[in-house]
Design an enzyme around this catalytic site. Sequence first.
Site, short mmCIF file in Angstrom:
data_model
loop_
_atom_site.label_atom_id
_atom_site.label_comp_id
_atom_site.label_asym_id
_atom_site.label_seq_id
_atom_site.Cartn_x
_atom_site.Cartn_y
_atom_site.Cartn_z
N CYS A 54 -55.16 -22.53 16.31
CA CYS A 54 -54.62 -21.31 15.71
C CYS A 54 -55.57 -20.78 14.64
O CYS A 54 -55.44 -19.65 14.20
CB CYS A 54 -53.29 -21.56 15.01
SG CYS A 54 -52.06 -22.41 15.96
N CYS A 131 -51.34 -17.05 5.20
CA CYS A 131 -51.67 -18.43 4.81
C CYS A 131 -50.52 -19.06 4.04
O CYS A 131 -50.22 -20.24 4.20
CB CYS A 131 -52.93 -18.46 3.95
SG CYS A 131 -54.42 -18.01 4.86
#
Lengths: 324, 404
Positions: A54, A131
């Site tokens: 990913c 994130c």
Amino acid sequence: MAKNDLLGGSLWDQYSNKVTTLMNNPINQGEITQEECDAAGHKLIVADFGAESCGDAVRLYWEVDPANDTIVNSKFKSFGCGTAIASSDMMAELCIGKTVQQAVKITNIDVEMSLRDDPETPAVPPQKMHCSVMAYDVIKKAAGLYLGVDEASFEDEIIVCECARVSLGTLREVIKLNDLKSIEQITDYTKAGGFCKSCIKPGGHEAREYYLVDILADVRREMDVEKMQASADAGLQGDFETMTLVQKIKAIDAAIDESVRQFLIMDGGNVEIIDVKDSPDYIDIYIRYLGACNGCASSSTGTLYAIEATLKEKLSNKIRVLPI
Amino acid sequence: MQVYLDNNATTMVDPAVTEAMIPFFSEIYGNPNSLHRFGTASHPAITKAINQMYKAIGANDKDDIVFTSCATEANNWVLQSVWIDKILHGEKNHIVTTEIEHPSVLSTCKFLEDMGVKVTYLPVNDQGIVEAHTVRAFITEKTALVSIMWANNETGMIFPIQEIGEICKEKGVLFHTDGVQAVGKIPVNMQEVHVDFMSMSAHKFHGPKGIGALYIKNSQKLTPMLHGGDQMGGRRSGTLNVPYIVGMGLAAQLATTNIEEKMESIRVKRDRLEDALLGSLSDVFTVGDRNNRTPNTILISIRGVEGEGMLWDLNNALIGASTGSACASEDLEANSVMLAIGADNELAHTGIRLSLSRFTTDEEIDYVIERFESAVKRLRAISSSYAIVQPTAGGATLACHIHH
């Protein structure tokens, strides 16, 4: 696109000092072993989220005191860019000292806010918000493992914008209450769609289950239907001013049939309704005379007053009748 | 010490080039199209630059080399004008290119697809190149143009331009090559290949930014993209950028004179760096056979170290490198070349490109070897890929949840 977009900002320059510092020297980086936990009589929980394929992966470690469900220590490992490492570090920091039940309530917003140098300036640029979302997800997973429940059970709502944590319910409510008409307005009101932008429409960074464009279209459609239903209901109760256009025309025709039309027909004439226009002060009804009425002197005086007076009495004081 | 190892992105302008350009700003500034002496004063220098360009790529006097604002313009020009000439005003409907071209080719192809053109994006093999027989297989009677780069910016891999050129010649299809990463890095001789159009960029071989060129074989038809005052023989209007033309000509000459020697000098440094990194680090690999690469390029994959994180640490060590992967770019995509060569998905976010120049020194290589290794060591110490304690039962990731 405008002057400030001509030279795209440097990605790294938009990081807060805290992000930079933690990237360079993460405090809670490391592992907690089973032996350490066993020695203290604590429980070890290790959860992964993301994967190298990913582009981002995080492993979260919790040392939990089973006596009171408190996370006595937390560490992380991360495959990721600077903001992924700094977010993971802050996430571990925020977990320490909390009970598992309290930790579940930590969101990516909490992580991002804690990384800010000052409360008004985001810690990372919009495209890096995802994130911190990973931090939120991995905590849910760890808590699920500890409590022996499905991580999805912590999520009582459908989250449309992960970055700003805005739920489907909130979005629908805000659109309705504030009569919002554009995505920009939704972002202004809720911050949804203001960060990585994936949730605005298909084709962004991540595929999403719900997109703001579809939600807006759906809610607007529902609002239109509701508005029509409200009008129709009002009309059935005889409130002329809130009737739909079709209902108004029918009501006008019925009123004319009842008291005026028979006299016009006796004189070899008739009248038809051409249009009805609403304004705040008046309801203007445009009519056209037919047959003998057409050109009759009384059509712009006595007959007209009679029609208008009848409609005013039966339907609404705001009515004006205008022959064309 | 600071070390610039991003020479496939852009290069330092050779100080000799800067010096040659300076008189053409404030001393010899006339418009070359003017009749007076101020205008004609620049003609000898422009003629010299044109000659330098023809010599640098072995062009024939019957060919054209037209200066443009950049290679992006040259690539757009060829693709869009072939579309106009052969598709809109002709019987063709198809363009063949590769999936790892520069964005100025790929985005233009996407635009042409929106305009109704059929585009085939050829795959690359595990070496990162398109094989000539693949190109042959996809050319149809409706193919107007084949556009394939000479060398790749990410990997440095050199494509079989000679063989592809022969196939295009045989099939009667126009052949364009983006020569940006080849000219000035490896020998390029237009007499030895059948190429109809080639794009070039000065700042990739120590010339200034803001100038490129398009080679056009036999001065053949290609509708202009910029219309105006008929400069460059009517092929590309716009007042000649005299200082930059002078700079590009000299830069081309300096880069291509004794190119074999220059290549060898760079190659020795590149190989020493590559060998050192491969020798001292575990779980690393480089992409493509180094004998078929531009001699200045390394694309290295470091297991467990995300590309942008690595760039961050290198930047802290004052080393400039690049990555096309993950977080470094706005679109957050995996490195398209890494995916195209069939690297494991896990490695698609771990590519670091190091690109040297003829100005790179041995001391700089020593410094990079040392700092590169310490950056990998630090990041692997943080990396979940190298963690020892395994997830609690049920705690492992089963599928990729993000970055679809």
